[in-house]
Scaffold this motif. Structure first.
Motif, PDB file in Angstrom:
ATOM      1  N   LYS A 118      14.380  27.342  11.791  1.00 42.84           N
ATOM      2  CA  LYS A 118      13.798  28.143  10.893  1.00 42.84           C
ATOM      3  C   LYS A 118      12.662  28.909  11.670  1.00 42.84           C
ATOM      4  CE  LYS A 118      12.847  24.535   7.403  1.00 42.84           C
ATOM      5  NZ  LYS A 118      11.569  23.697   6.871  1.00 42.84           N
ATOM      6  N   LYS A 119      12.622  30.188  11.473  1.00 43.11           N
ATOM      7  CA  LYS A 119      11.670  31.044  11.943  1.00 43.11           C
ATOM      8  C   LYS A 119      10.977  31.955  10.979  1.00 43.11           C
ATOM      9  CE  LYS A 119      14.818  34.723  13.387  1.00 43.11           C
ATOM     10  NZ  LYS A 119      15.165  35.723  14.383  1.00 43.11           N
ATOM     11  N   ARG A 120       9.720  32.289  11.435  1.00 44.93           N
ATOM     12  CA  ARG A 120       8.894  33.022  10.603  1.00 44.93           C
ATOM     13  C   ARG A 120       7.973  33.807  11.266  1.00 44.93           C
ATOM     14  NH1 ARG A 120       4.983  28.581   7.578  1.00 44.93           N
ATOM     15  NH2 ARG A 120       5.090  26.909   8.979  1.00 44.93           N
ATOM     16  N   ASN A 121       7.657  34.850  10.950  1.00 54.34           N
ATOM     17  CA  ASN A 121       6.588  35.580  11.728  1.00 54.34           C
ATOM     18  C   ASN A 121       7.156  36.217  12.925  1.00 54.34           C
ATOM     19  OD1 ASN A 121       4.961  35.842   9.679  1.00 54.34           O
ATOM     20  ND2 ASN A 121       3.857  33.770  10.430  1.00 54.34           N
ATOM     21  N   VAL A 158      10.254  28.189  14.598  1.00 54.43           N
ATOM     22  CA  VAL A 158       9.524  29.323  15.221  1.00 54.43           C
ATOM     23  C   VAL A 158       8.497  29.772  14.612  1.00 54.43           C
ATOM     24  CG1 VAL A 158       9.890  31.256  16.410  1.00 54.43           C
ATOM     25  CG2 VAL A 158      11.683  29.729  16.761  1.00 54.43           C
ATOM     26  N   PHE A 159       7.281  29.710  14.955  1.00 53.18           N
ATOM     27  CA  PHE A 159       6.297  30.078  14.019  1.00 53.18           C
ATOM     28  C   PHE A 159       5.697  31.521  13.942  1.00 53.18           C
ATOM     29  CE2 PHE A 159       5.748  25.741  13.845  1.00 53.18           C
ATOM     30  CZ  PHE A 159       5.559  25.120  12.429  1.00 53.18           C
ATOM     31  N   ARG A 160       5.822  31.960  15.444  1.00 52.18           N
ATOM     32  CA  ARG A 160       5.232  33.377  15.561  1.00 52.18           C
ATOM     33  C   ARG A 160       5.595  33.877  16.868  1.00 52.18           C
ATOM     34  NH1 ARG A 160       0.195  33.989  18.149  1.00 52.18           N
ATOM     35  NH2 ARG A 160      -0.704  32.049  18.702  1.00 52.18           N
ATOM     36  N   ASP A 161       5.567  35.040  17.217  1.00 52.31           N
ATOM     37  CA  ASP A 161       5.786  35.586  18.564  1.00 52.31           C
ATOM     38  C   ASP A 161       4.756  35.086  19.565  1.00 52.31           C
ATOM     39  OD1 ASP A 161       7.864  37.020  17.483  1.00 52.31           O
ATOM     40  OD2 ASP A 161       6.235  39.050  17.163  1.00 52.31           O
TER      41      ASP A 161
END
Length: 161
Positions: A118-121, A158-161
């Motif tokens: 999963k990835k967001r932002n 992955v939550f953010r850069d």
């Protein structure tokens, strides 16, 4: 009261902390890390399992504000794939021990597992690179993928850069 004040002051010292809270700047997500010295003594996965078992058996909540509880094996920066590889190998060996026993005469258990990514932002991380690395480091002859009855779930989030 002085004893309690001394204990609170001792806990607040940087070198004596057991838990570290990471603000990921993502709504609804909090990470709490154990200090390195506490890891052999506190099994976070066992604590999580006990919380869920207790709620299931008694029907009473034992924690406040917990909707989901995921024990995390490691955290790293999303843009540093080399760090991910270095940290993921020991975790993969721990959950898929047959990789070390492939050449031995020991009977190796067949594991069913699944992978969720999963990835967001974050628009920079390549899902394919992470999935390919994990697949390359799991012995496919002694495992099978099963999303319904997995013995092990590999979750990369992955939550953010």
């Amino acid at each position: 009261m002085k004893g309690l004040d001394d204990e609170i002051a001792n806990v607040k010292k940087a070198g004596n902390r057991t838990f570290y809270v990471f603000d990921m700047q993502v709504p609804g997500a909090i990470f709490i890390k154990l200090a390195d010295w506490a890891r052999p003594h506190i099994d976070v996965k066992h604590i999580g399992q006990e919380i869920v078992t207790s709620v299931k058996e008694t029907g009473e909540l034992t924690t406040r504000f917990v909707n989901r509880f995921f024990p995390v094996d490691f955290l790293c920066k999303a843009n540093n794939f080399d760090d991910f590889k270095q940290m993921a190998l020991p975790a993969l060996k721990r959950y898929f021990p047959m990789a070390d026993k492939a050449d031995s005469d020991e009977a190796v258990e067949h594991l069913q597992w699944c992978l969720e990514f999963k990835k967001r932002n974050n628009a920079k991380v390549s899902r394919k690179a992470y999935v390919d690395f994990i697949m390359e480091n799991i012995d496919q002859t002694k495992t099978s993928i099963s999303y319904d009855y997995a013995d092990v779930e590999v979750l990369v989030e992955v939550f953010r850069d």
